[in-house]
Design an enzyme around this catalytic site. Structure first.
Site, PDB file in Angstrom:
ATOM      1  N   GLU A 148       0.846  -1.199   0.000  1.00 52.44           N
ATOM      2  CA  GLU A 148       0.000   0.000   0.000  1.00 52.44           C
ATOM      3  C   GLU A 148       0.882   1.250   0.000  1.00 52.44           C
ATOM      4  O   GLU A 148       1.844   1.321   0.747  1.00 52.44           O
ATOM      5  CB  GLU A 148      -0.893  -0.021   1.259  1.00 52.44           C
ATOM      6  CG  GLU A 148      -1.813   1.140   1.366  1.00 52.44           C
ATOM      7  CD  GLU A 148      -2.650   1.323   0.101  1.00 52.44           C
ATOM      8  OE1 GLU A 148      -3.400   0.412  -0.249  1.00 52.44           O
ATOM      9  OE2 GLU A 148      -2.524   2.379  -0.545  1.00 52.44           O
ATOM     10  N   LEU A 247      11.131  17.567  -1.361  1.00 54.88           N
ATOM     11  CA  LEU A 247      12.312  18.426  -1.269  1.00 54.88           C
ATOM     12  C   LEU A 247      11.976  19.633  -0.406  1.00 54.88           C
ATOM     13  O   LEU A 247      12.398  20.738  -0.696  1.00 54.88           O
ATOM     14  CB  LEU A 247      12.751  18.870  -2.676  1.00 54.88           C
ATOM     15  CG  LEU A 247      13.457  17.821  -3.530  1.00 54.88           C
ATOM     16  CD1 LEU A 247      13.843  18.390  -4.884  1.00 54.88           C
ATOM     17  CD2 LEU A 247      14.700  17.279  -2.815  1.00 54.88           C
ATOM     18  N   ALA A 249      12.418  21.336   3.054  1.00 52.42           N
ATOM     19  CA  ALA A 249      13.229  21.244   4.276  1.00 52.42           C
ATOM     20  C   ALA A 249      12.357  21.488   5.500  1.00 52.42           C
ATOM     21  O   ALA A 249      11.363  22.205   5.447  1.00 52.42           O
ATOM     22  CB  ALA A 249      14.361  22.267   4.216  1.00 52.42           C
ATOM     23  N   CYS A 257       5.222   5.287   9.113  1.00 55.76           N
ATOM     24  CA  CYS A 257       5.816   4.524   8.003  1.00 55.76           C
ATOM     25  C   CYS A 257       7.293   4.817   7.750  1.00 55.76           C
ATOM     26  O   CYS A 257       8.112   3.902   7.787  1.00 55.76           O
ATOM     27  CB  CYS A 257       5.015   4.772   6.729  1.00 55.76           C
ATOM     28  SG  CYS A 257       3.405   3.973   6.791  1.00 55.76           S
ATOM     29  N   LYS A 260       9.911   3.654  10.426  1.00 51.62           N
ATOM     30  CA  LYS A 260       9.971   2.197  10.611  1.00 51.62           C
ATOM     31  C   LYS A 260      10.429   1.499   9.333  1.00 51.62           C
ATOM     32  O   LYS A 260      11.125   0.487   9.387  1.00 51.62           O
ATOM     33  CB  LYS A 260       8.630   1.677  11.101  1.00 51.62           C
ATOM     34  CG  LYS A 260       7.736   1.017  10.097  1.00 51.62           C
ATOM     35  CD  LYS A 260       6.521   0.421  10.740  1.00 51.62           C
ATOM     36  CE  LYS A 260       5.355   0.377   9.772  1.00 51.62           C
ATOM     37  NZ  LYS A 260       5.596  -0.364   8.543  1.00 51.62           N
TER      38      LYS A 260
HETATM   39  N1  LIG Z   1      -0.676   4.418   7.722  1.00 48.66           N
HETATM   40  C1  LIG Z   1      -0.149   4.571   6.520  1.00 48.66           C
HETATM   41  O1  LIG Z   1      -0.031   5.689   6.000  1.00 48.66           O
HETATM   42  C2  LIG Z   1       0.330   3.375   5.736  1.00 48.66           C
HETATM   43  C3  LIG Z   1       0.591   3.512   4.372  1.00 48.66           C
HETATM   44  C4  LIG Z   1       1.048   2.405   3.664  1.00 48.66           C
HETATM   45  C5  LIG Z   1       1.259   1.208   4.315  1.00 48.66           C
HETATM   46  N2  LIG Z   1       1.027   1.106   5.656  1.00 48.66           N
HETATM   47  C6  LIG Z   1       1.231  -0.190   6.303  1.00 48.66           C
HETATM   48  O2  LIG Z   1      -0.024  -0.805   6.480  1.00 48.66           O
HETATM   49  C7  LIG Z   1      -0.057  -1.534   7.717  1.00 48.66           C
HETATM   50  C8  LIG Z   1      -1.207  -1.016   8.580  1.00 48.66           C
HETATM   51  O3  LIG Z   1      -0.916   0.331   8.904  1.00 48.66           O
HETATM   52  P1  LIG Z   1      -1.991   1.241   9.637  1.00 48.66           P
HETATM   53  O4  LIG Z   1      -1.408   2.604   9.709  1.00 48.66           O
HETATM   54  O5  LIG Z   1      -3.323   1.026   9.030  1.00 48.66           O
HETATM   55  O6  LIG Z   1      -1.975   0.572  11.081  1.00 48.66           O
HETATM   56  P2  LIG Z   1      -3.012   0.823  12.278  1.00 48.66           P
HETATM   57  O7  LIG Z   1      -2.249   0.578  13.510  1.00 48.66           O
HETATM   58  O8  LIG Z   1      -3.710   2.125  12.070  1.00 48.66           O
HETATM   59  O9  LIG Z   1      -4.106  -0.319  12.084  1.00 48.66           O
HETATM   60  C9  LIG Z   1      -3.843  -1.682  12.283  1.00 48.66           C
HETATM   61  C10 LIG Z   1      -5.116  -2.312  12.836  1.00 48.66           C
HETATM   62  O10 LIG Z   1      -4.964  -3.722  12.828  1.00 48.66           O
HETATM   63  C11 LIG Z   1      -5.655  -4.230  13.960  1.00 48.66           C
HETATM   64  N3  LIG Z   1      -5.263  -5.621  14.209  1.00 48.66           N
HETATM   65  C12 LIG Z   1      -4.201  -6.099  14.893  1.00 48.66           C
HETATM   66  N4  LIG Z   1      -4.229  -7.450  14.901  1.00 48.66           N
HETATM   67  C13 LIG Z   1      -5.317  -7.827  14.189  1.00 48.66           C
HETATM   68  C14 LIG Z   1      -5.904  -9.087  13.828  1.00 48.66           C
HETATM   69  N5  LIG Z   1      -5.344 -10.235  14.189  1.00 48.66           N
HETATM   70  N6  LIG Z   1      -7.030  -9.090  13.110  1.00 48.66           N
HETATM   71  C15 LIG Z   1      -7.608  -7.930  12.706  1.00 48.66           C
HETATM   72  N7  LIG Z   1      -7.114  -6.707  13.032  1.00 48.66           N
HETATM   73  C16 LIG Z   1      -5.986  -6.670  13.766  1.00 48.66           C
HETATM   74  C17 LIG Z   1      -5.292  -3.247  15.046  1.00 48.66           C
HETATM   75  O11 LIG Z   1      -6.163  -3.352  16.154  1.00 48.66           O
HETATM   76  C18 LIG Z   1      -5.420  -1.920  14.283  1.00 48.66           C
HETATM   77  O12 LIG Z   1      -6.714  -1.383  14.380  1.00 48.66           O
HETATM   78  C19 LIG Z   1       1.325  -1.375   8.314  1.00 48.66           C
HETATM   79  O13 LIG Z   1       2.119  -2.465   7.934  1.00 48.66           O
HETATM   80  C20 LIG Z   1       1.843  -0.099   7.685  1.00 48.66           C
HETATM   81  O14 LIG Z   1       3.235  -0.074   7.607  1.00 48.66           O
HETATM   82  C21 LIG Z   1       0.554   2.158   6.365  1.00 48.66           C
END
Ligand SMILES: NC(=O)c1ccc[n+]([C@@H]2O[C@H](COP(=O)([O-])OP(=O)(O)OC[C@H]3O[C@@H](n4cnc5c(N)ncnc54)[C@H](O)[C@@H]3O)[C@@H](O)[C@H]2O)c1
Length: 436
Positions: A148, A247, A249, A257, A260
């Site tokens: 994503e 770009l 500053a 994201c 990590k």
């Molecule tokens: N936030 C962003 O901008 C973004 C963009 C691209 C990719 N990502 C990636 O997407 C992933 C999710 O990010 P996010 O920001 O949505 O995280 P988030 O913490 O907002 O949401 C994750 C959700 O998953 C739930 N969860 C945990 N275990 C679960 C299970 N077993 N079954 C169902 N739900 C469960 C949590 O309770 C939480 O509500 C991450 O790997 C992140 O790196 C995030």
């Protein structure tokens, strides 16, 4: 139309699930946090994401929310994984939530659903998930890596108009099914294998972070040589080989994201026998950049003990309430440790874990009697900060603009002492001398 089981009701799961429903698919969103599901069932949106409420509202009949795995899996054509993958203490990604989803799938999964990995995971995760599914007798369940790229604050638009849809698969038929699911969305499809799809995501975020750290270092050089980083970035970004994005500053990147994913890629390379030196530097530059604000304040105010500093903006960027890895935390706690009194304002992020920091309801409350105001997040409402009203309520009219949001000339002309990031200091007759 397909049925989708979405695991995770966070920024990615909610937005993706709601947008797939908008395309006409039936979506069951499952989370493990009861309060989150209760709020969604009650019609509330547990995160701040512009436009998401409208998408959820107009798709109520195609969207359901549950704590129950069975409901999400029952009859599903696709099982989307959108759970968090935060960093562990070692810097590697914590995949506990991903494994929980895989292990929670029932013994008997009917049909031929495809597990689609939206969560950002280290290279090799897909192969491990495939092996775990096979070991559980779920050989008929497909697997596709579909990272994503949405950005918080513009997530709905990013889903509707993606730059690309990356699909990494073990089986081309699974990839094709995932591509078909996106019918109605215009985006270039990148077909590849699973490890490459996993690496696209990490490489993209690491590269964006690299651009930010690069321009921040240029800004720091600008301060020493009298150049203006805003003009330099514009001149650089107009080169079609480089482009203008990322770009800008400022006081460094944050969020759930970039930090990590930089660490995760650095670790992944290290664990595989390669030291990714550039990413070590990207990380260090970012850490130092957050702390430069404190030096700028000290330059004008001397020791900060007993001084009142207003932090304007707390979220890691505008249009989100996300406080994960936000630079404001580092700035706030650095200031506290220097002995300053710290106040903060943010229009949507109201964290309850910023101990020792006074949260204010309005910008004016935050800056009243403050010795300095620091723009930490470039919320649009802060663009008009340099008013006579603000200047008059501050104890000292010092603005440290950590996002280069304000026009230095106009701000100085309005009677403020202005300090940006990488901006030259053209003296203005209206700029006040601070009385220490
Ligand atoms: N936030 C962003 O901008 C973004 C963009 C691209 C990719 N990502 C990636 O997407 C992933 C999710 O990010 P996010 O920001 O949505 O995280 P988030 O913490 O907002 O949401 C994750 C959700 O998953 C739930 N969860 C945990 N275990 C679960 C299970 N077993 N079954 C169902 N739900 C469960 C949590 O309770 C939480 O509500 C991450 O790997 C992140 O790196 C995030």
């Amino acid at each position: 139309m397909a049925k989708i089981g979405m695991f995770g009701a966070g920024y990615v799961g909610l937005v993706t699930g709601a947008c797939f429903a908008d395309l006409g698919h039936q979506v069951v969103i499952r989370d493990i946090v009861p309060e989150r599901i209760e709020r969604l069932l009650a019609g509330e949106i547990p995160i701040y994401e512009p436009g998401l409420d409208a998408v959820i509202e107009r798709n109520r009949d195609r969207l359901s929310f549950t704590l129950d795995v069975g409901e999400a899996v029952d009859g599903a054509d696709f099982l989307y994984v959108a759970v968090g993958t935060p960093p562990t203490e070692s810097g590697d990604a914590d995949l506990a939530a991903v494994w929980a989803v895989v292990d929670e799938l029932p013994e008997e999964v009917p049909g031929r659903p495809v597990v689609v990995m939206k969560s950002t995971v280290p290279v090799g995760t897909g192969a491990h998930v495939r092996a775990r599914l096979d070991a559980r007798g779920l050989t008929h369940v497909g697997y596709v890596s579909n990272p994503e790229f949405l950005a918080e604050g513009s997530a709905v638009a990013d889903f509707t108009r993606p730059d690309r849809i990356v699909v990494g698969s073990f089986d081309p038929e699974d990839a094709e099914r995932v591509v078909e699911l996106h019918a109605g969305i215009d985006g270039q499809v990148v077909h590849t294998d699973v490890p490459s799809a996993e690496l696209v995501k990490l490489a993209a975020n690491a590269f964006l972070s690299t651009r930010i750290s690069f321009i921040n270092e240029i800004a720091n050089v600008c301060e020493l040589v009298g150049a203006d980083v805003v003009d330099v970035a514009r001149g650089v970004g107009l080169d079609h080989r480089l482009g203008p994005h990322f770009l800008r500053a400022g006081i460094g990147f944050g969020g759930s994201c970039f930090p990590k994913d930089v660490t995760s890629l650095k670790q992944l390379a290290g664990n595989s026998g390669y030291q990714f030196m550039l990413l070590h530097a990207v990380w260090e530059v970012n850490e130092l950049q957050k702390r430069r604000v404190v030096q700028k304040l000290q330059k004008h105010l001397g020791p900060l003990r007993g001084k009142t500093i207003a932090l304007l903006g707390l979220a890691f960027k505008p249009n989100t309430d996300d406080m994960r890895e936000t630079p404001s935390r580092v700035v706030a706690y650095r200031l506290l440790s220097e002995g300053a009194d710290v106040r903060a304002w943010d229009p949507v992020a109201h964290p309850d874990d910023l101990h020792g920091i006074e949260l204010c309801d309005t910008v004016l409350d935050a800056v009243r009697n403050a010795d300095a105001a620091v723009i930490v997040t470039e919320w649009p409402e802060l663009a008009s900060l340099a008013t006579a009203e603000v200047r008059d309520v501050m104890a000292r009219p010092l603005i440290v603009d950590g996002r280069n949001l304000l026009d230095p000339v106009a701000t100085r002309a309005a009677g403020f002492l202005y300090e940006g990031i990488g901006r030259p200091r053209h003296a203005s007759p209206a700029e006040p001398e601070l009385q220490l």
